[in-house]
Design a protein around this motif. Structure first.
Motif, mmCIF file in Angstrom:
data_model
loop_
_atom_site.group_PDB
_atom_site.id
_atom_site.type_symbol
_atom_site.label_atom_id
_atom_site.label_comp_id
_atom_site.label_asym_id
_atom_site.label_seq_id
_atom_site.Cartn_x
_atom_site.Cartn_y
_atom_site.Cartn_z
ATOM 1 N N THR A 1 1.740 -0.073 -12.497
ATOM 2 C CA THR A 1 0.850 0.079 -11.350
ATOM 3 C C THR A 1 1.296 1.258 -10.498
ATOM 4 O O THR A 1 2.480 1.402 -10.206
ATOM 5 N N LEU A 2 0.339 2.080 -10.108
ATOM 6 C CA LEU A 2 0.610 3.192 -9.207
ATOM 7 C C LEU A 2 0.073 2.818 -7.835
ATOM 8 O O LEU A 2 -1.109 2.536 -7.679
ATOM 9 N N VAL A 3 0.959 2.791 -6.850
ATOM 10 C CA VAL A 3 0.592 2.479 -5.470
ATOM 11 C C VAL A 3 0.633 3.796 -4.689
ATOM 12 O O VAL A 3 1.664 4.463 -4.667
ATOM 13 N N VAL A 4 -0.484 4.171 -4.087
ATOM 14 C CA VAL A 4 -0.587 5.447 -3.388
ATOM 15 C C VAL A 4 -1.016 5.202 -1.950
ATOM 16 O O VAL A 4 -1.951 4.435 -1.697
ATOM 17 N N ASN A 5 -0.344 5.868 -1.024
ATOM 18 C CA ASN A 5 -0.705 5.752 0.386
ATOM 19 C C ASN A 5 -0.225 6.992 1.113
ATOM 20 O O ASN A 5 0.595 7.747 0.601
ATOM 21 N N GLY A 6 -0.748 7.186 2.305
ATOM 22 C CA GLY A 6 -0.284 8.262 3.166
ATOM 23 C C GLY A 6 0.787 7.748 4.110
ATOM 24 O O GLY A 6 0.820 6.564 4.449
ATOM 25 N N ARG A 7 1.639 8.628 4.538
ATOM 26 C CA ARG A 7 2.738 8.253 5.436
ATOM 27 C C ARG A 7 2.222 7.739 6.773
ATOM 28 O O ARG A 7 2.845 6.914 7.418
ATOM 29 N N ASN A 8 1.058 8.217 7.190
ATOM 30 C CA ASN A 8 0.492 7.833 8.481
ATOM 31 C C ASN A 8 -0.675 6.869 8.323
ATOM 32 O O ASN A 8 -1.608 6.884 9.125
ATOM 33 N N VAL B 1 5.466 -5.852 -7.295
ATOM 34 C CA VAL B 1 4.728 -5.699 -8.547
ATOM 35 C C VAL B 1 5.675 -5.075 -9.565
ATOM 36 O O VAL B 1 6.164 -3.961 -9.362
ATOM 37 N N PRO B 2 5.954 -5.792 -10.651
ATOM 38 C CA PRO B 2 6.846 -5.225 -11.670
ATOM 39 C C PRO B 2 6.275 -3.913 -12.212
ATOM 40 O O PRO B 2 5.065 -3.767 -12.365
ATOM 41 N N HIS B 3 7.130 -2.971 -12.474
ATOM 42 C CA HIS B 3 6.745 -1.682 -13.050
ATOM 43 C C HIS B 3 5.851 -0.861 -12.120
ATOM 44 O O HIS B 3 5.087 -0.017 -12.591
ATOM 45 N N ALA B 4 5.926 -1.102 -10.822
ATOM 46 C CA ALA B 4 5.125 -0.333 -9.873
ATOM 47 C C ALA B 4 5.850 0.943 -9.477
ATOM 48 O O ALA B 4 7.072 0.989 -9.403
ATOM 49 N N GLN B 5 5.059 1.960 -9.245
ATOM 50 C CA GLN B 5 5.581 3.229 -8.760
ATOM 51 C C GLN B 5 4.857 3.543 -7.456
ATOM 52 O O GLN B 5 3.636 3.454 -7.382
ATOM 53 N N LEU B 6 5.602 3.896 -6.437
ATOM 54 C CA LEU B 6 5.036 4.185 -5.121
ATOM 55 C C LEU B 6 5.041 5.684 -4.865
ATOM 56 O O LEU B 6 6.048 6.356 -5.079
ATOM 57 N N VAL B 7 3.893 6.189 -4.409
ATOM 58 C CA VAL B 7 3.767 7.580 -3.985
ATOM 59 C C VAL B 7 3.272 7.563 -2.552
ATOM 60 O O VAL B 7 2.224 6.979 -2.249
ATOM 61 N N VAL B 8 4.036 8.175 -1.646
ATOM 62 C CA VAL B 8 3.649 8.265 -0.243
ATOM 63 C C VAL B 8 3.480 9.741 0.094
ATOM 64 O O VAL B 8 4.402 10.537 -0.080
#
Length: 69
Positions: A8-15, A31-38
């Motif tokens: 799972t790719l989790v994407v969000n903005g810092r603000n 979430v197992p195997h999740a990657q976070l991009v902020v």
């Protein structure tokens, strides 16, 4: 959330206001195997504000994953 078996790719903005950054971090931790991009300097619509960066992260994420059976 621990029952999610797909990467799972989790994407969000810092603000992010609609979805605070901390919520995205918590989601990625559960979430197992999740990657976070902020994305710094962006809010909830980081993918619209920085579409090339977003697409690069998505492409890297998809390229790095082994298909599940």
């Amino acid at each position: 959330m621990r029952q999610i078996t797909r990467p799972t790719l989790v994407v969000n903005g810092r603000n992010g206001i609609m979805v605070p950054t901390v919520d995205s971090w918590i989601l990625a931790q559960h979430v197992p195997h999740a990657q976070l991009v902020v994305s710094p300097g962006a809010g909830h619509g980081a993918l619209f504000r920085f579409p090339r960066v977003f697409c690069a992260h998505v492409a890297r994420f998809l390229d790095s994953r082994v298909p599940f059976a």
